[in-house]
Write a protein that holds these residues in place. Structure first.
Motif, PDB file in Angstrom:
ATOM      1  N   SER A  35      19.987  38.026  46.396  1.00 44.77           N
ATOM      2  CA  SER A  35      19.624  39.331  45.842  1.00 44.77           C
ATOM      3  C   SER A  35      18.747  40.093  46.826  1.00 44.77           C
ATOM      4  CB  SER A  35      18.859  39.154  44.524  1.00 44.77           C
ATOM      5  OG  SER A  35      19.686  38.611  43.514  1.00 44.77           O
ATOM      6  N   GLN A  36      18.937  41.404  46.880  1.00 48.62           N
ATOM      7  CA  GLN A  36      18.144  42.280  47.745  1.00 48.62           C
ATOM      8  C   GLN A  36      17.741  43.497  46.907  1.00 48.62           C
ATOM      9  OE1 GLN A  36      17.551  41.014  50.697  1.00 48.62           O
ATOM     10  NE2 GLN A  36      19.150  39.451  50.698  1.00 48.62           N
ATOM     11  N   PRO A  37      16.480  43.632  46.495  1.00 47.78           N
ATOM     12  CA  PRO A  37      16.106  44.673  45.530  1.00 47.78           C
ATOM     13  C   PRO A  37      16.154  46.090  46.068  1.00 47.78           C
ATOM     14  CG  PRO A  37      14.146  43.536  46.330  1.00 47.78           C
ATOM     15  CD  PRO A  37      15.325  42.778  46.865  1.00 47.78           C
ATOM     16  N   TYR A  38      16.344  46.254  47.395  1.00 45.46           N
ATOM     17  CA  TYR A  38      16.386  47.598  47.965  1.00 45.46           C
ATOM     18  C   TYR A  38      17.778  47.986  48.466  1.00 45.46           C
ATOM     19  CZ  TYR A  38      15.009  44.240  51.559  1.00 45.46           C
ATOM     20  OH  TYR A  38      14.898  43.107  52.334  1.00 45.46           O
ATOM     21  N   LEU A  39      18.796  47.137  48.217  1.00 44.37           N
ATOM     22  CA  LEU A  39      20.159  47.439  48.643  1.00 44.37           C
ATOM     23  C   LEU A  39      21.042  47.732  47.427  1.00 44.37           C
ATOM     24  CD1 LEU A  39      20.863  44.817  51.478  1.00 44.37           C
ATOM     25  CD2 LEU A  39      20.024  47.170  51.687  1.00 44.37           C
ATOM     26  N   TYR A  40      21.678  48.898  47.449  1.00 41.94           N
ATOM     27  CA  TYR A  40      22.487  49.386  46.334  1.00 41.94           C
ATOM     28  C   TYR A  40      23.565  48.388  45.935  1.00 41.94           C
ATOM     29  CZ  TYR A  40      25.263  52.921  43.748  1.00 41.94           C
ATOM     30  OH  TYR A  40      25.942  53.641  42.798  1.00 41.94           O
ATOM     31  N   GLN A  41      24.355  47.937  46.925  1.00 42.26           N
ATOM     32  CA  GLN A  41      25.479  47.070  46.591  1.00 42.26           C
ATOM     33  C   GLN A  41      25.017  45.718  46.073  1.00 42.26           C
ATOM     34  OE1 GLN A  41      24.382  48.280  49.405  1.00 42.26           O
ATOM     35  NE2 GLN A  41      25.563  47.531  51.136  1.00 42.26           N
ATOM     36  N   ASN A  67      19.505  36.308  42.168  1.00 42.90           N
ATOM     37  CA  ASN A  67      20.131  35.236  42.949  1.00 42.90           C
ATOM     38  C   ASN A  67      19.335  35.030  44.231  1.00 42.90           C
ATOM     39  OD1 ASN A  67      21.953  33.346  44.034  1.00 42.90           O
ATOM     40  ND2 ASN A  67      23.139  34.963  45.025  1.00 42.90           N
ATOM     41  N   TYR A  68      18.114  34.517  44.076  1.00 38.77           N
ATOM     42  CA  TYR A  68      17.294  34.175  45.244  1.00 38.77           C
ATOM     43  C   TYR A  68      17.493  32.690  45.530  1.00 38.77           C
ATOM     44  CZ  TYR A  68      15.068  38.696  44.613  1.00 38.77           C
ATOM     45  OH  TYR A  68      14.841  40.043  44.497  1.00 38.77           O
ATOM     46  N   GLN A  69      18.382  32.402  46.479  1.00 34.68           N
ATOM     47  CA  GLN A  69      18.763  31.012  46.725  1.00 34.68           C
ATOM     48  C   GLN A  69      17.608  30.143  47.190  1.00 34.68           C
ATOM     49  OE1 GLN A  69      22.119  30.955  49.390  1.00 34.68           O
ATOM     50  NE2 GLN A  69      23.543  31.590  47.793  1.00 34.68           N
ATOM     51  N   ASN A  70      16.642  30.752  47.862  1.00 36.25           N
ATOM     52  CA  ASN A  70      15.552  29.960  48.435  1.00 36.25           C
ATOM     53  C   ASN A  70      14.247  30.083  47.652  1.00 36.25           C
ATOM     54  OD1 ASN A  70      17.122  29.045  50.696  1.00 36.25           O
ATOM     55  ND2 ASN A  70      16.976  31.115  51.497  1.00 36.25           N
ATOM     56  N   SER A  71      14.302  30.608  46.438  1.00 38.47           N
ATOM     57  CA  SER A  71      13.103  30.712  45.615  1.00 38.47           C
ATOM     58  C   SER A  71      13.501  30.812  44.152  1.00 38.47           C
ATOM     59  CB  SER A  71      12.270  31.930  46.023  1.00 38.47           C
ATOM     60  OG  SER A  71      11.122  32.050  45.195  1.00 38.47           O
ATOM     61  N   ASN A  72      12.768  30.086  43.302  1.00 34.51           N
ATOM     62  CA  ASN A  72      13.033  30.105  41.869  1.00 34.51           C
ATOM     63  C   ASN A  72      11.968  30.861  41.079  1.00 34.51           C
ATOM     64  OD1 ASN A  72      15.280  28.330  42.260  1.00 34.51           O
ATOM     65  ND2 ASN A  72      13.864  26.595  42.343  1.00 34.51           N
ATOM     66  N   SER A  73      11.034  31.475  41.773  1.00 38.27           N
ATOM     67  CA  SER A  73       9.877  32.075  41.108  1.00 38.27           C
ATOM     68  C   SER A  73      10.132  33.472  40.562  1.00 38.27           C
ATOM     69  CB  SER A  73       8.679  32.107  42.068  1.00 38.27           C
ATOM     70  OG  SER A  73       8.980  32.855  43.228  1.00 38.27           O
ATOM     71  N   LEU A  74      11.268  34.095  40.938  1.00 35.28           N
ATOM     72  CA  LEU A  74      11.573  35.455  40.477  1.00 35.28           C
ATOM     73  C   LEU A  74      12.993  35.477  39.898  1.00 35.28           C
ATOM     74  CD1 LEU A  74      10.116  37.408  43.542  1.00 35.28           C
ATOM     75  CD2 LEU A  74       9.085  37.237  41.266  1.00 35.28           C
ATOM     76  N   LEU A  93      10.094  18.789  52.040  1.00 37.58           N
ATOM     77  CA  LEU A  93      10.135  19.971  51.185  1.00 37.58           C
ATOM     78  C   LEU A  93      11.535  20.566  51.163  1.00 37.58           C
ATOM     79  CD1 LEU A  93       6.856  21.872  52.234  1.00 37.58           C
ATOM     80  CD2 LEU A  93       7.223  20.533  50.146  1.00 37.58           C
ATOM     81  N   THR A  94      11.967  21.022  49.990  1.00 39.35           N
ATOM     82  CA  THR A  94      13.227  21.752  49.907  1.00 39.35           C
ATOM     83  C   THR A  94      13.034  23.145  50.513  1.00 39.35           C
ATOM     84  OG1 THR A  94      12.734  22.719  47.741  1.00 39.35           O
ATOM     85  CG2 THR A  94      13.788  20.536  47.762  1.00 39.35           C
ATOM     86  N   LYS A  95      14.124  23.860  50.724  1.00 44.06           N
ATOM     87  CA  LYS A  95      14.006  25.213  51.256  1.00 44.06           C
ATOM     88  C   LYS A  95      13.212  26.108  50.307  1.00 44.06           C
ATOM     89  CE  LYS A  95      18.064  25.465  54.272  1.00 44.06           C
ATOM     90  NZ  LYS A  95      19.316  26.209  54.577  1.00 44.06           N
TER      91      LYS A  95
END
Length: 339
Positions: A117-123, A151-158, A321-323
């Motif tokens: 996920s990219q919160p500043y990209l339209y698509q 869909n933040y593959q490297n973080s589960n906090s958001l 540590l995991t990613k």
């Protein structure tokens, strides 16, 4: 009888007219968003991104350029720290994270921005809407609002986000990225959005974007970067490990501090003064992904994460540590100074 029948028919016609002119359904809006993406050749946008993920709030001015299909340029300008200003670039040669003030660049073998996920990209926002069949939808006076999974593959906090699309243009107006308790930790507010703009020929070229004129300040010289002392920062998130050892060595740039953490999952955090790269330096090749730490972009590899902030290089390494855990530990280093 005819009078009442006539009134009834008129009332029914009025209801049908009002329904035709009324609010669009969730399906209507999703269809229009898809149509926008298919028809457009690209866009330019301006936004402000506010972050509440550290001890102190951070704010970035963002300029986004996208040209179909795979050309991207995202300028992240930190008003408080010019050295922290960066550009994420994608062109035919790959994906790059550039720090012009330090003549520093990373080149990634990465599928960014399609892999997260990219919160500043339209698509990316539209893609998250399409991929979440359980998304919540509502309509306000000016916006169509979706709450979707991220869909933040490297973080589960958001895990969640609220996306506000303008009712007239169906372009993004605001995005709130939420934690597990639905608290907004990242907010992006768009101030301008133009579909199908003109692009300069060299807009997506690395050489052009590494020039000092991008941020209005000259690239740092080697002499300017040689500050001998810096404050040591410690992670708030340690995955259960505790600081076991601190060592310090002298380098040509000043000092290098190595923090060793031991516990269920061991890791090492190295900090040292940034060494400005020569203007002719080639991008450092990274077999990994660019990741956002909130306050800066980092280079994530299989078992390590490297980033620069406030004139200091940070290198976090662990085989255990995991990613996701690497990102969480690195993100918690910002702003946590211990004297």
């Amino acid at each position: 009888m005819r009078k009442y029948l006539s009134v009834g028919i008129m009332a029914l016609m009025l209801i049908l007219i009002l329904a035709a002119c009324g609010e669009k359904s969730k399906e209507d809006v999703v269809s229009k968003l898809e149509e926008n993406l298919e028809k457009m050749d690209g866009y330019k946008a301006e936004a402000v991104m506010s972050l509440k993920t550290g001890k102190e709030s951070q704010s970035y001015n963002i300029e986004i350029s996208h040209k179909k299909k795979n050309y991207y340029r995202v300028l992240l300008k930190n008003e408080q720290n010019e050295e922290g200003s960066q550009i994420i670039l994608r062109n035919d040669d790959g994906v790059f994270v550039l720090t012009p003030a330090l003549n520093k660049s990373f080149k990634f073998q990465s599928k960014w921005p399609d892999n997260s996920s990219q919160p500043y990209l339209y698509q990316s926002l539209v893609k998250d809407v399409l991929n979440d069949s359980q998304s919540e939808f509502k309509s306000t006076d000016k916006h169509y609002v979706f709450e979707t999974a991220t869909n933040y593959q490297n973080s589960n906090s958001l895990p969640y986000q609220e996306i506000y699309f303008d009712k007239k243009t169906f372009t993004p107006a605001k995005v709130k990225v939420l934690d597990k308790d639905k608290n907004p930790l990242v907010e992006v507010k768009f101030s301008a959005f133009k579909l199908d703009p003109e692009f300069a020929k060299d807009e997506f070229k690395v050489e052009k974007n590494m020039t000092s004129s991008i941020f209005g300040v000259p690239a740092a010289s080697q002499e300017e970067s040689e500050v001998k002392e810096f404050s040591v920062f410690y992670p708030m998130e340690t995955a259960g490990a505790e600081l076991a050892e601190t060592s310090e060595t002298e380098t040509e740039n000043g000092k290098r501090v190595i923090l060793t953490y031991k516990g269920d999952k061991n890791f090492t955090l190295v900090q040292e003064k940034v060494e400005t790269s020569p203007a002719s330096a080639s991008p450092e090749q990274v077999n990994g992904d660019p990741v956002s730490l909130g306050f800066t972009m980092g280079a994530l590899k299989a078992s390590s994460l490297e980033w620069s902030y406030n004139g200091v290089n940070y290198y976090l390494a662990s085989d255990e540590l995991t990613k996701s855990e690497l990102v969480d530990v690195a993100s918690s280093v910002q702003g946590q100074q211990v004297k």
